[in-house]
Write a protein that holds these residues in place. Structure first.
Motif, short mmCIF file in Angstrom:
data_model
loop_
_atom_site.label_atom_id
_atom_site.label_comp_id
_atom_site.label_asym_id
_atom_site.label_seq_id
_atom_site.Cartn_x
_atom_site.Cartn_y
_atom_site.Cartn_z
N SER A 86 -5.38 107.46 37.64
CA SER A 86 -6.66 108.09 37.32
C SER A 86 -7.37 108.47 38.62
O SER A 86 -7.49 107.64 39.53
N TRP A 110 -6.65 105.24 30.78
CA TRP A 110 -5.58 104.34 31.23
C TRP A 110 -5.89 102.90 30.84
O TRP A 110 -7.03 102.43 31.00
N VAL A 168 -1.68 103.10 38.23
CA VAL A 168 -2.74 103.79 37.49
C VAL A 168 -3.15 105.01 38.31
O VAL A 168 -3.67 104.89 39.41
N GLN A 216 -1.04 105.36 29.44
CA GLN A 216 -1.98 106.46 29.40
C GLN A 216 -2.08 106.98 27.97
O GLN A 216 -1.06 107.25 27.32
N CYS A 275 1.26 106.51 23.01
CA CYS A 275 0.89 106.43 24.42
C CYS A 275 2.11 106.65 25.32
O CYS A 275 3.26 106.40 24.93
#
Length: 252
Positions: free
Chosen positions: A27, A123, A25, A251, A177
């Motif tokens: 982010s 996410w 992830v 995402q 996505c």
């Protein structure tokens, strides 16, 4: 039904997939992070440590688990809620779910709702066990269907409650996505007497044991321990326990 202490017996082995999931992830500075099905909360605290500027929420359907989580030291809000009905009050930047969705019969619809709940560029990351054809599960199904237990558990057959990575790629890629889906088979080396029984007692056996009184539980787990010991023989260094898991990072 859920016992935090029993579940935590193999906390190190159970937490490893969480960190490997979270590593994908990317982010950087999310404002709102959610742990869906947070259990006793120790891993939710790790989300707050990774993103200290975020508001972090953990929820679980088990009051026992949430009670344990609220004793932790960390800047996290914990609430009792069900993954099948929970809805955020604002868009979510990162939503994590660790080994929960296998318990949700229509979990694909839940995953679709979670994608809708993400902020643009948000996410979603989840992992589920993929070991339903392993002896740890086939032995349980066989024992439940045996003459001694069929009257109590003849209706027990969860089949394969999760998809493989391709299934999740098709589902989530179809929603537009970006999808990263993979699987990993861990080989845990468990220690102690009847270690595989100890493992499944914190997960797969919980719904079954809740149907039995104390004497029945002792008899059932005794018979199961013998079968599991044959399926997973102990070695001088411990008991090898292969465990397949399926990972998905999305995402929006």
């Amino acid at each position: 039904m859920w016992d935090p202490d029993t579940y935590a017996r193999y906390g190190g082995e159970r937490s490893r997939p969480f960190f490997e999931l979270l590593a994908r992830v990317r982010s950087e500075s999310p404002a709102y992070v959610v742990d869906a099905g947070c259990g006793s909360g120790e891993l939710t605290i790790e989300l707050a440590r990774r993103w200290p500027g975020a508001e972090v929420l953990g929820f679980d359907s088990s009051p026992n688990m949430i009670g344990k989580a609220r004793q932790l030291d960390g800047d996290v809000t914990f609430v009792v809620a069900d993954v099948t009905t929970w809805h955020p009050d604002r868009p979510v930047d990162v939503l994590v779910s660790n080994a929960v969705l296998q318990w949700v019969p229509d979990h694909r619809a839940v995953v679709e709702r979670w994608v809708e709940a993400l902020s643009p560029g948000g996410w979603l990351a989840f992992q589920v066990p993929g070991n339903y054809d392993a002896p740890s599960h086939t032995v349980i199904r066989e024992l439940c269907a045996s003459p001694a237990w069929a009257d109590r558990f003849g209706d027990y057959d969860r089949g394969r409650p999760v998809d493989d990575p391709i299934g999740y790629l098709e589902l989530l890629g179809g929603l537009g996505c970006r999808v990263d889906a993979w699987e990993t088979t861990y080989v845990h080396v468990l220690q102690g007497e009847d270690p595989v029984l100890g493992w499944v007692s914190g997960t797969a056996l919980r719904p079954l044991l809740s149907r039995l009184d104390e004497r029945e539980r002792e008899r059932f787990t005794g018979e199961l321990a013998e079968r599991l010991a044959r399926a997973y023989p102990a070695r001088p260094y411990g008991t090898p326990f292969p465990f397949r898991r399926i990972f998905v990072v999305v995402q929006k």
